[in-house]
Design a protein around this motif. Sequence first.
Motif, PDB file in Angstrom:
ATOM      1  N   PHE A   1       5.935 -30.196  34.521  1.00  0.00           N
ATOM      2  CA  PHE A   1       7.040 -29.510  33.938  1.00  0.00           C
ATOM      3  C   PHE A   1       7.094 -29.405  32.358  1.00  0.00           C
ATOM      4  O   PHE A   1       7.326 -28.384  31.883  1.00  0.00           O
ATOM      5  CB  PHE A   1       8.218 -30.301  34.512  1.00  0.00           C
ATOM      6  N   TYR A   2       6.554 -30.417  31.879  1.00  0.00           N
ATOM      7  CA  TYR A   2       6.683 -30.308  30.442  1.00  0.00           C
ATOM      8  C   TYR A   2       5.508 -29.726  29.867  1.00  0.00           C
ATOM      9  O   TYR A   2       5.565 -29.118  28.601  1.00  0.00           O
ATOM     10  CB  TYR A   2       6.533 -31.999  29.780  1.00  0.00           C
TER      11      TYR A   2
ATOM     12  N   LEU B   1      17.128 -22.892  37.506  1.00  0.00           N
ATOM     13  CA  LEU B   1      16.619 -24.018  36.959  1.00  0.00           C
ATOM     14  C   LEU B   1      17.011 -24.131  35.554  1.00  0.00           C
ATOM     15  O   LEU B   1      17.227 -25.412  34.946  1.00  0.00           O
ATOM     16  CB  LEU B   1      15.023 -23.770  36.795  1.00  0.00           C
TER      17      LEU B   1
ATOM     18  N   PHE C   1       6.459 -36.235  36.168  1.00  0.00           N
ATOM     19  CA  PHE C   1       6.660 -34.976  36.206  1.00  0.00           C
ATOM     20  C   PHE C   1       5.864 -34.232  35.192  1.00  0.00           C
ATOM     21  O   PHE C   1       6.341 -33.161  34.630  1.00  0.00           O
ATOM     22  CB  PHE C   1       8.178 -34.461  36.132  1.00  0.00           C
TER      23      PHE C   1
ATOM     24  N   LEU D   1       7.028 -25.668  30.107  1.00  0.00           N
ATOM     25  CA  LEU D   1       8.473 -25.546  30.040  1.00  0.00           C
ATOM     26  C   LEU D   1       9.147 -24.327  29.801  1.00  0.00           C
ATOM     27  O   LEU D   1       9.881 -23.874  30.632  1.00  0.00           O
ATOM     28  CB  LEU D   1       9.078 -26.665  29.334  1.00  0.00           C
TER      29      LEU D   1
ATOM     30  N   TYR E   1      18.760 -27.333  34.069  1.00  0.00           N
ATOM     31  CA  TYR E   1      17.840 -28.064  33.080  1.00  0.00           C
ATOM     32  C   TYR E   1      19.047 -28.290  31.533  1.00  0.00           C
ATOM     33  O   TYR E   1      19.153 -29.346  31.141  1.00  0.00           O
ATOM     34  CB  TYR E   1      16.818 -27.249  32.390  1.00  0.00           C
TER      35      TYR E   1
ATOM     36  N   ILE F   1      10.617 -25.728  42.790  1.00  0.00           N
ATOM     37  CA  ILE F   1      10.504 -26.470  41.534  1.00  0.00           C
ATOM     38  C   ILE F   1      11.704 -26.871  40.990  1.00  0.00           C
ATOM     39  O   ILE F   1      12.080 -27.784  40.145  1.00  0.00           O
ATOM     40  CB  ILE F   1       9.809 -25.433  40.363  1.00  0.00           C
TER      41      ILE F   1
ATOM     42  N   TYR G   1      13.901 -34.943  39.625  1.00  0.00           N
ATOM     43  CA  TYR G   1      13.844 -35.530  38.173  1.00  0.00           C
ATOM     44  C   TYR G   1      15.025 -36.022  37.556  1.00  0.00           C
ATOM     45  O   TYR G   1      15.234 -37.146  36.934  1.00  0.00           O
ATOM     46  CB  TYR G   1      12.823 -34.496  37.207  1.00  0.00           C
TER      47      TYR G   1
ATOM     48  N   GLU H   1       0.786 -25.977  37.438  1.00  0.00           N
ATOM     49  CA  GLU H   1       1.616 -25.409  38.358  1.00  0.00           C
ATOM     50  C   GLU H   1       1.124 -23.581  38.640  1.00  0.00           C
ATOM     51  O   GLU H   1       1.372 -23.432  39.614  1.00  0.00           O
ATOM     52  CB  GLU H   1       3.101 -25.382  37.736  1.00  0.00           C
TER      53      GLU H   1
ATOM     54  N   TYR I   1      13.108 -30.508  40.038  1.00  0.00           N
ATOM     55  CA  TYR I   1      13.683 -30.919  38.688  1.00  0.00           C
ATOM     56  C   TYR I   1      14.966 -31.680  39.108  1.00  0.00           C
ATOM     57  O   TYR I   1      15.308 -32.466  38.591  1.00  0.00           O
ATOM     58  CB  TYR I   1      14.122 -29.446  37.770  1.00  0.00           C
TER      59      TYR I   1
ATOM     60  N   LEU J   1       8.613 -21.655  32.793  1.00  0.00           N
ATOM     61  CA  LEU J   1       9.233 -22.008  34.020  1.00  0.00           C
ATOM     62  C   LEU J   1      10.708 -21.865  33.973  1.00  0.00           C
ATOM     63  O   LEU J   1      11.389 -21.392  34.930  1.00  0.00           O
ATOM     64  CB  LEU J   1       8.998 -23.646  34.071  1.00  0.00           C
TER      65      LEU J   1
END
Length: 218
Positions: free
Chosen positions: A96-97, A110, A93, A100, A114, A50, A57, A20, A54, A103
């Motif tokens: 993203f991990y 976000l 995804f 994390l 989350y 993003i 996701y 990213e 999510y 982000l």
Amino acid sequence: MKTRDKIIQASIALFNEQGERNVTTNHIAAHLSISPGNLYYHFRNKEDIILSIYEEYARSLLLEALPKVSAEVKPLDSLILYMDAVSQTTRKFRFFYSNLPVLLDKNPSLREKYVEVQHTIAERIRELLLALRSAEIIAFDDDELDDIVSILRLINTFWISFYQTQTIVNEVNDSVFYQGVLKILVILKPYTTEVAKEELLKARDLYQQKYEQALASA
């Protein structure tokens, strides 16, 4: 497919392939052969993209993938479905991990989304563990439940990041996700009852086979 959806799907692919941090909105626009202005018509900035990713996701995991405990599905089958859901969504995804905390720090909206989704996931895992205990597949004390839920979520959330810090070649392939599933089974093994141990070992052997096949084809 609408332009907005194309931007989301292209962003997921680029973020996964290149990381990213290495992808800008200009890269995304160029990849789709659209103008930056066209991209900004749909999204204000990369953080907005993003956040939308999510949200996709969350829909994918909570509404479609993550199983609910029900009378129609055996608890052990629910566990297998849960592990498959975790593997599939983290694969799709994975960017993203990998990044994390950064982000979440950059995007308060976000982080709020989350945390909301994670509370729901924790409740689903709690329900699954209680169903497994009721079916006498695993055994644990009430005061251990929260810790087991937290440990399983830690593996789900940070396995990829941990893996990437343990290897010179920073590559995430399918075998890595199956390793994560095997770690979940290792955590659950000490809690497994004698009558259910054979079934759990079958599940472990299944994912070990998937891991070895993925490793051979990498």
